[in-house]
Design a protein around this motif. Structure first.
Motif, PDB file in Angstrom:
ATOM      1  N   THR A 185       0.842  -1.194   0.000  1.00  0.00           N
ATOM      2  CA  THR A 185       0.000   0.000   0.000  1.00  0.00           C
ATOM      3  C   THR A 185       0.876   1.242   0.000  1.00  0.00           C
ATOM      4  OG1 THR A 185      -0.117   0.010   2.413  1.00  0.00           O
ATOM      5  CG2 THR A 185      -1.878  -1.147   1.239  1.00  0.00           C
ATOM      6  N   CYS A 186       0.289   2.313  -0.402  1.00  0.00           N
ATOM      7  CA  CYS A 186       1.003   3.592  -0.396  1.00  0.00           C
ATOM      8  C   CYS A 186       1.201   4.022   1.058  1.00  0.00           C
ATOM      9  CB  CYS A 186       0.182   4.637  -1.164  1.00  0.00           C
ATOM     10  SG  CYS A 186       1.073   6.151  -1.523  1.00  0.00           S
ATOM     11  N   SER A 187       2.378   4.498   1.374  1.00  0.00           N
ATOM     12  CA  SER A 187       2.652   4.940   2.749  1.00  0.00           C
ATOM     13  C   SER A 187       1.746   6.121   3.106  1.00  0.00           C
ATOM     14  CB  SER A 187       4.123   5.348   2.889  1.00  0.00           C
ATOM     15  OG  SER A 187       4.410   6.425   2.026  1.00  0.00           O
ATOM     16  N   PRO A 188       1.496   6.318   4.395  1.00  0.00           N
ATOM     17  CA  PRO A 188       0.636   7.440   4.785  1.00  0.00           C
ATOM     18  C   PRO A 188       1.287   8.788   4.458  1.00  0.00           C
ATOM     19  CG  PRO A 188       1.292   6.123   6.704  1.00  0.00           C
ATOM     20  CD  PRO A 188       1.949   5.532   5.504  1.00  0.00           C
ATOM     21  N   ARG A 189       0.465   9.773   4.227  1.00  0.00           N
ATOM     22  CA  ARG A 189       0.962  11.134   3.988  1.00  0.00           C
ATOM     23  C   ARG A 189       1.711  11.592   5.229  1.00  0.00           C
ATOM     24  NH1 ARG A 189      -3.200  13.807   4.736  1.00  0.00           N
ATOM     25  NH2 ARG A 189      -4.291  13.254   2.843  1.00  0.00           N
ATOM     26  N   ASP A 190       2.741  12.393   5.029  1.00  0.00           N
ATOM     27  CA  ASP A 190       3.487  12.979   6.138  1.00  0.00           C
ATOM     28  C   ASP A 190       2.519  13.710   7.068  1.00  0.00           C
ATOM     29  OD1 ASP A 190       4.925  15.547   7.297  1.00  0.00           O
ATOM     30  OD2 ASP A 190       6.494  14.075   6.906  1.00  0.00           O
ATOM     31  N   GLU A 191       2.686  13.521   8.358  1.00  0.00           N
ATOM     32  CA  GLU A 191       1.751  14.101   9.323  1.00  0.00           C
ATOM     33  C   GLU A 191       1.728  15.631   9.297  1.00  0.00           C
ATOM     34  OE1 GLU A 191       3.238  14.117  13.597  1.00  0.00           O
ATOM     35  OE2 GLU A 191       4.553  12.591  12.710  1.00  0.00           O
ATOM     36  N   PHE A 192       2.761  16.250   8.787  1.00  0.00           N
ATOM     37  CA  PHE A 192       2.808  17.711   8.735  1.00  0.00           C
ATOM     38  C   PHE A 192       2.263  18.281   7.429  1.00  0.00           C
ATOM     39  CE2 PHE A 192       6.235  16.487  11.688  1.00  0.00           C
ATOM     40  CZ  PHE A 192       5.735  17.098  12.823  1.00  0.00           C
ATOM     41  N   SER A 193       1.868  17.400   6.527  1.00  0.00           N
ATOM     42  CA  SER A 193       1.298  17.826   5.244  1.00  0.00           C
ATOM     43  C   SER A 193      -0.204  17.587   5.248  1.00  0.00           C
ATOM     44  CB  SER A 193       1.940  17.054   4.089  1.00  0.00           C
ATOM     45  OG  SER A 193       3.321  17.286   4.045  1.00  0.00           O
ATOM     46  N   PRO A 194      -0.984  18.647   5.200  1.00  0.00           N
ATOM     47  CA  PRO A 194      -2.440  18.452   5.193  1.00  0.00           C
ATOM     48  C   PRO A 194      -2.900  17.886   3.848  1.00  0.00           C
ATOM     49  CG  PRO A 194      -1.903  20.765   4.878  1.00  0.00           C
ATOM     50  CD  PRO A 194      -0.609  20.057   5.146  1.00  0.00           C
ATOM     51  N   PRO A 195      -4.114  17.357   3.807  1.00  0.00           N
ATOM     52  CA  PRO A 195      -4.641  16.909   2.515  1.00  0.00           C
ATOM     53  C   PRO A 195      -4.609  18.068   1.509  1.00  0.00           C
ATOM     54  CG  PRO A 195      -6.104  16.266   4.306  1.00  0.00           C
ATOM     55  CD  PRO A 195      -5.069  17.176   4.890  1.00  0.00           C
ATOM     56  N   TRP A 196      -4.340  17.749   0.246  1.00  0.00           N
ATOM     57  CA  TRP A 196      -4.240  18.771  -0.795  1.00  0.00           C
ATOM     58  C   TRP A 196      -5.487  19.646  -0.850  1.00  0.00           C
ATOM     59  CZ3 TRP A 196      -0.409  20.898  -3.307  1.00  0.00           C
ATOM     60  CH2 TRP A 196      -0.665  21.653  -4.447  1.00  0.00           C
ATOM     61  N   GLU A 197      -6.633  19.074  -0.619  1.00  0.00           N
ATOM     62  CA  GLU A 197      -7.895  19.813  -0.713  1.00  0.00           C
ATOM     63  C   GLU A 197      -8.178  20.673   0.521  1.00  0.00           C
ATOM     64  OE1 GLU A 197      -9.387  20.117  -3.541  1.00  0.00           O
ATOM     65  OE2 GLU A 197      -7.950  18.700  -4.366  1.00  0.00           O
ATOM     66  N   ASP A 198      -7.362  20.558   1.555  1.00  0.00           N
ATOM     67  CA  ASP A 198      -7.560  21.358   2.770  1.00  0.00           C
ATOM     68  C   ASP A 198      -7.474  22.839   2.427  1.00  0.00           C
ATOM     69  OD1 ASP A 198      -6.613  22.787   5.319  1.00  0.00           O
ATOM     70  OD2 ASP A 198      -7.040  20.767   6.082  1.00  0.00           O
ATOM     71  N   GLU A 199      -8.361  23.629   2.983  1.00  0.00           N
ATOM     72  CA  GLU A 199      -8.398  25.063   2.663  1.00  0.00           C
ATOM     73  C   GLU A 199      -7.152  25.813   3.141  1.00  0.00           C
ATOM     74  OE1 GLU A 199     -10.981  27.042   6.233  1.00  0.00           O
ATOM     75  OE2 GLU A 199     -12.110  25.943   4.725  1.00  0.00           O
ATOM     76  N   SER A 200      -6.379  25.214   4.045  1.00  0.00           N
ATOM     77  CA  SER A 200      -5.166  25.877   4.524  1.00  0.00           C
ATOM     78  C   SER A 200      -4.009  25.779   3.518  1.00  0.00           C
ATOM     79  CB  SER A 200      -4.722  25.273   5.860  1.00  0.00           C
ATOM     80  OG  SER A 200      -4.270  23.943   5.671  1.00  0.00           O
ATOM     81  N   VAL A 201      -4.153  24.924   2.520  1.00  0.00           N
ATOM     82  CA  VAL A 201      -3.082  24.716   1.546  1.00  0.00           C
ATOM     83  C   VAL A 201      -3.138  25.794   0.463  1.00  0.00           C
ATOM     84  CG1 VAL A 201      -2.139  23.145  -0.192  1.00  0.00           C
ATOM     85  CG2 VAL A 201      -3.073  22.225   1.946  1.00  0.00           C
ATOM     86  N   ASN A 202      -2.024  26.473   0.283  1.00  0.00           N
ATOM     87  CA  ASN A 202      -1.893  27.433  -0.817  1.00  0.00           C
ATOM     88  C   ASN A 202      -1.474  26.621  -2.044  1.00  0.00           C
ATOM     89  OD1 ASN A 202      -1.106  29.365  -2.674  1.00  0.00           O
ATOM     90  ND2 ASN A 202      -0.144  30.688  -1.152  1.00  0.00           N
ATOM     91  N   ARG A 203      -2.461  26.055  -2.727  1.00  0.00           N
ATOM     92  CA  ARG A 203      -2.199  25.084  -3.794  1.00  0.00           C
ATOM     93  C   ARG A 203      -1.340  25.646  -4.926  1.00  0.00           C
ATOM     94  NH1 ARG A 203      -6.760  23.544  -1.439  1.00  0.00           N
ATOM     95  NH2 ARG A 203      -8.277  24.816  -2.527  1.00  0.00           N
ATOM     96  N   GLN A 204      -1.578  26.869  -5.325  1.00  0.00           N
ATOM     97  CA  GLN A 204      -0.790  27.443  -6.422  1.00  0.00           C
ATOM     98  C   GLN A 204       0.686  27.544  -6.023  1.00  0.00           C
ATOM     99  OE1 GLN A 204      -2.096  31.332  -7.706  1.00  0.00           O
ATOM    100  NE2 GLN A 204      -0.701  31.352  -9.436  1.00  0.00           N
ATOM    101  N   TRP A 205       0.933  28.025  -4.822  1.00  0.00           N
ATOM    102  CA  TRP A 205       2.313  28.168  -4.347  1.00  0.00           C
ATOM    103  C   TRP A 205       2.969  26.801  -4.176  1.00  0.00           C
ATOM    104  CZ3 TRP A 205       5.316  26.859  -0.119  1.00  0.00           C
ATOM    105  CH2 TRP A 205       6.511  27.552   0.013  1.00  0.00           C
ATOM    106  N   GLU A 206       2.264  25.850  -3.584  1.00  0.00           N
ATOM    107  CA  GLU A 206       2.821  24.518  -3.353  1.00  0.00           C
ATOM    108  C   GLU A 206       3.099  23.787  -4.669  1.00  0.00           C
ATOM    109  OE1 GLU A 206       4.028  23.403  -0.675  1.00  0.00           O
ATOM    110  OE2 GLU A 206       2.991  24.412   0.968  1.00  0.00           O
ATOM    111  N   ALA A 207       2.214  23.923  -5.639  1.00  0.00           N
ATOM    112  CA  ALA A 207       2.435  23.290  -6.945  1.00  0.00           C
ATOM    113  C   ALA A 207       3.682  23.878  -7.608  1.00  0.00           C
ATOM    114  CB  ALA A 207       1.210  23.465  -7.836  1.00  0.00           C
ATOM    115  N   LYS A 208       3.848  25.171  -7.495  1.00  0.00           N
ATOM    116  CA  LYS A 208       5.037  25.829  -8.065  1.00  0.00           C
ATOM    117  C   LYS A 208       6.294  25.327  -7.357  1.00  0.00           C
ATOM    118  CE  LYS A 208       7.084  29.326 -10.310  1.00  0.00           C
ATOM    119  NZ  LYS A 208       6.830  29.828 -11.633  1.00  0.00           N
ATOM    120  N   ARG A 209       6.220  25.210  -6.037  1.00  0.00           N
ATOM    121  CA  ARG A 209       7.373  24.740  -5.268  1.00  0.00           C
ATOM    122  C   ARG A 209       7.757  23.325  -5.701  1.00  0.00           C
ATOM    123  NH1 ARG A 209       8.228  23.533   1.076  1.00  0.00           N
ATOM    124  NH2 ARG A 209       6.472  22.152   0.711  1.00  0.00           N
TER     125      ARG A 209
END
Length: 143
Positions: A87-111
């Motif tokens: 199975t795929c390993s769990p997401r890092d505990e410090f990384s919220p789900p991509w769809e979480d409103e706290s994620v700056n998706r544009q900035w993170e995708a660029k990074r």
């Protein structure tokens, strides 16, 4: 320095010169394995890579880290690198789900695109060398 100067390329160019010089020798001593360490600075803040390299990855990461992880896991199974039962390993505990409103998706995708560009550019030493049997490890302590 020229407008398109990129320090990672300069480091890689010097490494390739060393590898090329080493490959022209023919003594038994020079055929032994050796170690070369390249210390790239690009993966440290501020993140940087040539824009043309970043552009190649911008769309790739817009789906987010959760989807990228799923795709990579599926590809590893498809290529028989890992067993299908893994199975795929769990997401890092410090990384919220991509769809979480706290994620700056544009900035993170660029990074993520910048990191991918750095890896592509940083591994050019392997593609540029005439040496065979190169084992390349790219490591970064950045988070």
């Amino acid at each position: 320095l020229s407008k398109d100067y990129y320090y990672t390329d300069a480091i890689n160019d010097e490494a390739c010169k060393f590898l090329k010089a080493k490959s022209t020798r023919s003594t038994r001593e020079d055929e032994r394995p050796f170690f070369i360490y390249l210390s790239h600075v690009a993966p440290h803040w501020p993140l940087h890579a040539p824009q043309d390299e970043i552009d190649k990855y911008e769309e790739r990461y817009s789906c987010g880290w959760d989807e990228v992880r799923k795709q990579r896991h599926a590809r590893l199974i498809e290529q028989k690198i890992i067993p299908s039962g893994w199975t795929c390993s769990p997401r890092d505990e410090f990384s919220p789900p991509w769809e979480d409103e706290s994620v700056n998706r544009q900035w993170e995708a660029k990074r993520m695109a910048v990191y991918a560009a750095q890896v592509r550019r940083g591994t050019n030493v392997n593609k540029s060398s005439e040496q065979k049997n190169i084992y390349l490890i790219l490591h970064s302590n950045s988070t």
